[in-house]
Design a protein around this motif. Structure first.
Motif, PDB file in Angstrom:
ATOM      1  N   ARG A  35      -1.496  -8.296  10.451  1.00  0.00           N
ATOM      2  CA  ARG A  35      -2.742  -8.171   9.762  1.00  0.00           C
ATOM      3  C   ARG A  35      -2.948  -7.389   8.547  1.00  0.00           C
ATOM      4  O   ARG A  35      -3.591  -8.058   7.586  1.00  0.00           O
ATOM      5  N   ALA A  36      -2.178  -5.921   8.375  1.00  0.00           N
ATOM      6  CA  ALA A  36      -2.120  -5.237   7.165  1.00  0.00           C
ATOM      7  C   ALA A  36      -1.555  -5.610   6.100  1.00  0.00           C
ATOM      8  O   ALA A  36      -2.090  -5.817   4.662  1.00  0.00           O
ATOM      9  N   VAL A  37      -0.354  -7.099   6.144  1.00  0.00           N
ATOM     10  CA  VAL A  37       0.258  -7.717   5.230  1.00  0.00           C
ATOM     11  C   VAL A  37      -0.376  -9.297   5.047  1.00  0.00           C
ATOM     12  O   VAL A  37      -0.154  -9.810   4.275  1.00  0.00           O
TER      13      VAL A  37
ATOM     14  N   TYR B 231      -8.873  -1.270   5.537  1.00  0.00           N
ATOM     15  CA  TYR B 231      -7.352  -1.193   4.935  1.00  0.00           C
ATOM     16  C   TYR B 231      -6.725  -0.525   3.977  1.00  0.00           C
ATOM     17  O   TYR B 231      -5.871  -0.322   3.545  1.00  0.00           O
TER      18      TYR B 231
ATOM     19  N   LEU C 192      -0.656  -5.646  14.429  1.00  0.00           N
ATOM     20  CA  LEU C 192      -1.374  -5.204  13.427  1.00  0.00           C
ATOM     21  C   LEU C 192      -0.726  -4.613  12.519  1.00  0.00           C
ATOM     22  O   LEU C 192      -1.546  -4.626  10.907  1.00  0.00           O
ATOM     23  N   HIS C 193       0.443  -5.103  12.281  1.00  0.00           N
ATOM     24  CA  HIS C 193       1.323  -4.875  10.649  1.00  0.00           C
ATOM     25  C   HIS C 193       1.434  -5.955   9.924  1.00  0.00           C
ATOM     26  O   HIS C 193       1.363  -6.305   8.991  1.00  0.00           O
TER      27      HIS C 193
ATOM     28  N   LEU D  15       1.125  -0.865   0.259  1.00  0.00           N
ATOM     29  CA  LEU D  15      -0.329  -0.147  -0.024  1.00  0.00           C
ATOM     30  C   LEU D  15       0.875   1.218   0.072  1.00  0.00           C
ATOM     31  O   LEU D  15       1.588   1.565   0.832  1.00  0.00           O
TER      32      LEU D  15
END
Lengths: 249, 288
Positions: free
Chosen positions: B109-111, B138, B106-107, B13
């Protein structure tokens, strides 16, 4: 290389939008929550003349609040948990508390909507008016009372996982609350039950709502009722949150 | 794997892709390129006194489809749940794109892109509203062109305003998959993705998975289908009683175990298949 995680406020906006749409599309639950208190109010025309406007309004708002906590909140949480809606959200980059916070905010908005509906119904059908201060305090009292019933709903979904059992249990508790609460308050079920109802979650919320509509009638008993309401909320929310499982299995 | 190095570039992103009014927290991600996108080391999961996952270790590389195969209750979903952050393992380490799942959930889950077994979306929301919800979560911008592109890609043109609950099982599954990859995740987790799909939908999904592999995504899937494992997985791990008992390419596993007496006795038509190897390694008894 950078990865980005949206800020909590951005996530909350998306969650709130989705939860509001879901609430709006659940028409049956919405109508039940909004209509039942107004119908009770209309059918109580004689009681309004005898017991006064605040008595009728506070009872009807309380009925609406019980419906939000027990019929609306608990059922929607149980159903979405069964469908793994929460699990899907929990694997996204957002703090878990935002999922429940968004739901609770929508339910508190429903509390305000029910309160407005009862006030409008009270004015339209029975010409009941209260002071501007009374309206402001009533909304605050409705939010406090709403929090109590939401925490009761949380206990139900915390202790029971099966959505059908949650549905039948919440209906049963709703029916008992409304019947015993309404008739107990009217003194139909005897003095002892009347006293028990007065200090029950139904009675304390009804008491603070009634006194909020006429701030001049606020007494030490009302303050105790307020404290009891807050105590019930803390205890029930504590149990409900502690026992709650995100997964239905 | 025949993946070209340039196709393995990280898909992340970028600030330029974000909605103008949104706020973000940023973090630097380690550029691993050919390093594993997922590393699971010494994973142990208990439910009370029952140990569901025992010392499980494996890795998934970018541009690789890795399948976890096992009988019911073998520990596949528990392993996946731990990677997703839904379960807290008692011990072990999970690293996703260089992030430790215990320290930077959180990082991680972001990827991650996740498709769960269950339907997972509110049935009252329309397809468009679900897309908007997860795009917001997202931090992915959603222009009209992008939405119509997505709808076309999942063969649901004109169905934006249809409620999720009104879609067929195959359509729901396609929406679910597109949500899993809406943010171009580096690692995609699919929990029994083809269960309940007709052969046409299953084939289409395999093509999508292969397309994701070509783009450089790492894919980890659980499956009961040997055909699926043989068709799309670059490597598979066979899990039984919470342990990985074999790990290799499907063909290498067949070659390695074709002379095992249990595998030969499991064979039904003389030719040794992956299913024969699986039965030979995990036994014939039916699990709960």
């Amino acid at each position: 290389m950078q990865i980005t995680i949206p800020a909590t406020s951005t996530v909350m906006k998306s969650l709130l939008r989705a939860d509001l749409i879901t609430q709006w599309r659940n028409r049956r639950s919405l109508i039940l929550i909004l209509l039942v208190p107004v119908i009770v109010l209309i059918s109580w025309k004689g009681i309004v003349d005898k017991m006064g406007g605040p008595f009728a309004l506070s009872n009807c708002i309380t009925i609406g609040l019980v419906a939000i906590g027990l019929m609306g909140y608990s059922n929607s949480v149980a159903r979405d948990r069964e469908k793994a809606v929460f699990q899907r959200l929990r694997v996204a980059p957002l703090p878990s508390w935002t999922i429940m916070a968004s739901r609770l905010i929508v339910q508190l908005a429903m509390v305000l909507l029910v309160t407005i509906a009862v006030f409008v119904g009270g004015y339209y059908f029975d010409k009941i008016t209260i002071s501007p201060t009374g309206y402001v305090f009533s909304f605050l009292a409705a939010l406090i009372g709403g929090a109590l019933y939401l925490s009761l709903g949380q206990v139900i979904v915390g202790l029971i996982r099966n959505p059908e059992t949650v549905n039948s249990t919440s209906r049963l508790v709703y029916f008992v609350f409304i019947m015993v609460g309404m008739f107990g308050e009217l003194g139909v079920l005897g003095k002892e039950i009347g006293t028990a109802v007065h200090w029950s979650p139904y009675g304390t919320v009804k008491t603070i709502l009634s006194a909020s509509m006429e701030p001049a009638t606020w007494t030490s008993t009302t303050t105790w009722a307020l404290l009891m309401t807050i105590l019930y909320t803390i205890v029930l929310a504590g149990i409900g949150i502690r026992k709650f499982q995100w997964n239905a299995r | 794997m025949s993946l070209q190095p340039e196709k393995r570039t990280l898909i992340l992103l970028r600030h330029s892709m974000m909605p103008q009014n949104a706020q973000y927290n940023s973090a630097t991600m380690i550029d691993y390129q050919d390093q594993p996108i997922l590393e699971v080391t010494g994973l142990n999961i208990f439910y009370g006194s029952f140990q569901a996952v025992r010392d499980v270790s494996f890795a998934v590389k970018p541009g690789e489809i890795f399948g976890l195969l096992g009988p019911n209750g073998a520990g596949k979903t528990s392993t996946l749940s731990a990677i997703e952050g839904l379960l807290k393992p008692q011990s072990g380490r999970i690293m996703v794109a260089g992030f430790d799942s215990a320290r930077n959930p959180l990082h991680v889950r972001a990827v991650l892109g996740v498709q769960l077994q269950a339907t997972s979306f509110q049935s009252e929301l329309t397809v468009l509203e679900i897309l908007q919800l997860y795009a917001g979560i997202y931090g992915v911008p959603m222009s009209k062109e992008r939405i119509s592109g997505i709808m076309k890609d999942i063969s649901l043109e004109g169905a934006e305003s249809r409620r999720f609950g009104q879609l067929s099982g195959g359509q729901q599954q396609r929406v679910s998959l597109v949500i899993a990859i809406i943010h171009e995740p580096r690692l995609v987790l699919l929990d029994e993705p083809t269960t309940g799909l007709d052969p046409q939908s299953r084939r289409k999904l395999w093509e999508r998975m292969e397309a994701m592999r070509e783009k450089g995504h790492g894919l980890l899937l659980t499956t009961h289908s040997m055909e699926e494992a043989e068709s799309v997985c670059d490597r598979i791990g066979i899990v039984d009683h919470g342990r990985i008992i074999a790990i290799d390419t499907p063909q290498a596993l067949i070659e390695k175990h074709r002379d095992d007496p249990e595998v030969i006795s499991a064979s039904r038509r003389g030719k040794i298949t992956l299913e024969d190897v699986f039965i030979g390694l995990t036994g014939r008894s039916i699990r709960s």
